[in-house]
Design a protein around this motif. Structure first.
Motif, short mmCIF file in Angstrom:
data_model
loop_
_atom_site.label_atom_id
_atom_site.label_comp_id
_atom_site.label_asym_id
_atom_site.label_seq_id
_atom_site.Cartn_x
_atom_site.Cartn_y
_atom_site.Cartn_z
N GLY A 113 -8.65 10.68 -44.76
CA GLY A 113 -8.96 10.01 -43.76
C GLY A 113 -8.19 10.37 -42.23
N PHE A 114 -7.01 10.62 -42.42
CA PHE A 114 -6.01 11.00 -41.44
C PHE A 114 -6.35 12.33 -40.93
CE2 PHE A 114 -2.33 13.73 -39.83
CZ PHE A 114 -2.13 12.85 -38.60
N ILE A 115 -6.88 13.20 -41.78
CA ILE A 115 -7.34 14.45 -41.57
C ILE A 115 -8.46 14.71 -40.90
CG2 ILE A 115 -7.64 16.73 -42.39
CD1 ILE A 115 -5.83 16.51 -44.30
N VAL A 116 -9.46 13.74 -41.25
CA VAL A 116 -10.73 13.94 -40.59
C VAL A 116 -10.64 13.20 -39.08
CG1 VAL A 116 -12.99 12.68 -40.78
CG2 VAL A 116 -11.99 13.67 -42.74
N ALA A 117 -9.83 12.31 -38.97
CA ALA A 117 -9.74 11.42 -37.78
C ALA A 117 -9.01 12.63 -36.66
CB ALA A 117 -9.02 10.27 -37.78
N TYR A 118 -7.78 13.56 -37.23
CA TYR A 118 -7.38 14.13 -36.38
C TYR A 118 -8.08 15.44 -36.22
CZ TYR A 118 -3.74 17.90 -35.32
OH TYR A 118 -3.05 18.78 -34.86
N GLY A 119 -9.17 15.84 -36.79
CA GLY A 119 -9.92 17.18 -36.58
C GLY A 119 -10.37 17.22 -35.26
N PRO A 120 -11.23 16.35 -34.82
CA PRO A 120 -11.54 16.51 -33.39
C PRO A 120 -10.48 16.69 -32.27
CG PRO A 120 -12.79 14.93 -34.50
CD PRO A 120 -11.69 15.16 -35.30
N ALA A 121 -9.50 15.96 -32.14
CA ALA A 121 -8.37 16.18 -31.56
C ALA A 121 -7.79 17.50 -31.55
CB ALA A 121 -7.34 14.96 -31.68
N GLY A 122 -7.65 18.00 -32.98
CA GLY A 122 -7.16 19.24 -33.03
C GLY A 122 -7.81 20.51 -32.42
N TRP A 123 -9.29 20.40 -32.59
CA TRP A 123 -10.24 20.97 -32.20
C TRP A 123 -10.23 21.15 -30.74
CZ3 TRP A 123 -12.81 25.28 -34.28
CH2 TRP A 123 -13.01 25.05 -35.51
N LEU A 124 -10.03 20.20 -30.16
CA LEU A 124 -9.83 19.94 -28.63
C LEU A 124 -8.44 20.74 -27.87
CD1 LEU A 124 -10.97 16.33 -27.53
CD2 LEU A 124 -12.08 18.67 -27.08
N MET A 125 -7.54 20.47 -28.59
CA MET A 125 -6.12 21.12 -28.46
C MET A 125 -6.20 22.75 -28.61
SD MET A 125 -3.14 19.08 -30.75
CE MET A 125 -2.93 17.24 -30.36
N LEU A 126 -7.03 23.06 -29.44
CA LEU A 126 -7.29 24.52 -29.72
C LEU A 126 -8.10 25.24 -28.47
CD1 LEU A 126 -7.05 27.09 -31.38
CD2 LEU A 126 -9.13 26.36 -32.63
N TYR A 127 -9.14 24.24 -28.25
CA TYR A 127 -9.94 24.73 -27.11
C TYR A 127 -9.39 24.97 -25.53
CZ TYR A 127 -13.74 24.54 -23.54
OH TYR A 127 -14.27 24.61 -22.20
N GLY A 147 -6.01 24.87 -25.29
CA GLY A 147 -4.71 25.56 -25.34
C GLY A 147 -5.18 27.14 -25.14
N TRP A 148 -6.36 27.43 -25.74
CA TRP A 148 -6.86 28.73 -25.40
C TRP A 148 -7.37 29.07 -24.29
CZ3 TRP A 148 -6.18 33.29 -27.35
CH2 TRP A 148 -7.10 34.53 -27.27
N LEU A 159 -0.16 23.86 -27.97
CA LEU A 159 -1.63 23.13 -28.26
C LEU A 159 -2.52 24.37 -29.22
CD1 LEU A 159 -2.61 22.56 -24.63
CD2 LEU A 159 -2.00 20.74 -26.48
N THR A 160 -2.38 25.49 -28.99
CA THR A 160 -3.09 26.54 -30.17
C THR A 160 -2.46 26.37 -31.31
OG1 THR A 160 -3.42 27.92 -28.08
CG2 THR A 160 -3.83 28.69 -30.42
N PHE A 161 -1.31 26.22 -31.60
CA PHE A 161 -0.80 26.10 -32.83
C PHE A 161 -1.19 24.95 -33.62
CE2 PHE A 161 2.62 24.08 -35.84
CZ PHE A 161 2.67 25.12 -36.75
N PHE A 162 -1.17 23.80 -32.96
CA PHE A 162 -1.83 22.48 -33.71
C PHE A 162 -3.01 22.47 -34.04
CE2 PHE A 162 2.58 20.83 -32.33
CZ PHE A 162 2.80 20.08 -33.58
N GLY A 163 -4.05 23.15 -33.06
CA GLY A 163 -5.27 23.33 -33.02
C GLY A 163 -5.67 24.22 -34.33
N VAL A 164 -5.16 25.18 -34.40
CA VAL A 164 -5.06 26.09 -35.68
C VAL A 164 -4.83 25.18 -36.84
CG1 VAL A 164 -4.17 28.20 -36.78
CG2 VAL A 164 -4.69 28.37 -34.26
#
Length: 283
Positions: free
Chosen positions: A147-161, A163-164, A258-263
């Motif tokens: 549940g935590f990973i699923v909830a964190y997923g979109p935030a991580g994708w935004l970090m990756l976007y 950051g890059w 940001l890119t690291f946590f996004g990846v």
């Protein structure tokens, strides 16, 4: 030079894209960036748009050809290129080196949709995926983690976007072909991010090697407003509006984080994805 509206011309597997300071030619997986100063003549006749180049290192045939039946689009492209050429500085110091690079594999793109439709196409399948992943995670005894990973997923994708696109990409491009000149920070622009948060974006004033004086706002911002005055500015000779100040080393660190946590979020999403796939295979 004034801003020339971007014009894209397509025909027979070739794309001509007129940008502010160059024409990008795409043929298959290869792309050429042709500075305006490297163009000797542009013409349209007999269904062919001819882009003749000057300079020893242009291309083997010294020209690019695009075949099209759309005379209106071809005439507009030729007219805009000629207008851009007429606006070039008379000093003759504009860059003339043609850059060739592999455009990579052709990427599948979604058709033109509204922002709401694109968000819906992404959110609805993700919610279905999240429901199945959390349910299977609960049965496997790791429901809280999934549940935590699923909830964190979109935030991580935004970090990756962010950051890059806002930090790392520009830094890599400028490191490869950027030119550093003396300039100054003229001002800062405040851009709101959230209800009570935002960033300060420095506004640089500098002169290119071709003698063009520019005032450019940096795309990446800072949490705190810095000082003004003289500063070294690195700009992209093929797109001078892409800039970075040498005081901005902290931006690279932020972008890297940001890119690291996004990846990391992408890798962590493999856990609920594996649960979903295993469920489908054993159903």
């Amino acid at each position: 030079m004034g801003r020339i509206p971007e014009v894209v011309l397509r025909g027979r597997g070739v794309v001509f894209r007129l940008e502010a300071y160059a024409v990008r030619v795409v043929r298959g997986r290869t792309m050429w960036t042709v500075p305006l100063a490297a163009i000797d003549r542009v013409a349209y006749a007999g269904g062919r748009v001819l882009l003749e180049l000057s300079g020893e290192d242009a291309v083997q045939d010294g020209a690019f050809t695009l075949i099209t039946r759309n005379a209106t689009a071809a005439d507009a492209f030729v007219r805009q290129v000629r207008t851009a050429l007429a606006c070039l500085p008379a000093s003759g110091q504009s860059p003339t080196r043609v850059v060739r690079e592999d455009a990579g594999r052709r990427r599948w793109r979604l058709p033109r949709l509204s922002a709401g439709a694109k968000i819906g196409l992404g959110v609805v399948p993700y919610l279905a995926f999240a429901a199945v992943a959390v349910e299977e995670g609960a049965e496997a005894g790791v429901g809280g983690l999934v549940g935590f990973i699923v909830a964190y997923g979109p935030a991580g994708w935004l970090m990756l976007y962010f950051g890059w696109t806002e930090v790392v990409r520009d830094a890599l491009i400028l490191r490869r072909r950027g030119i550093t000149v003396a300039g100054r920070i003229r001002d800062y622009k405040w851009r709101r991010i959230g209800e009570d948060s935002g960033e300060w974006h420095p506004v640089y004033e500098f002169q290119t090697l071709e003698g063009q004086r520019l005032v450019v706002t940096q795309t990446a911002g800072h949490a705190h407003k810095g000082g003004s005055g003289p500063v070294d500015v690195t700009y992209d000779p093929l797109a001078p509006t892409r800039v970075r100040g040498l005081r901005d080393k902290g931006l690279t660190v932020r972008g890297t984080v940001l890119t690291f946590f996004g990846v990391l979020s992408v890798l962590l999403m493999l856990i609920p994805l594996w649960l979903v796939i295993s469920t489908l295979l054993t159903a």
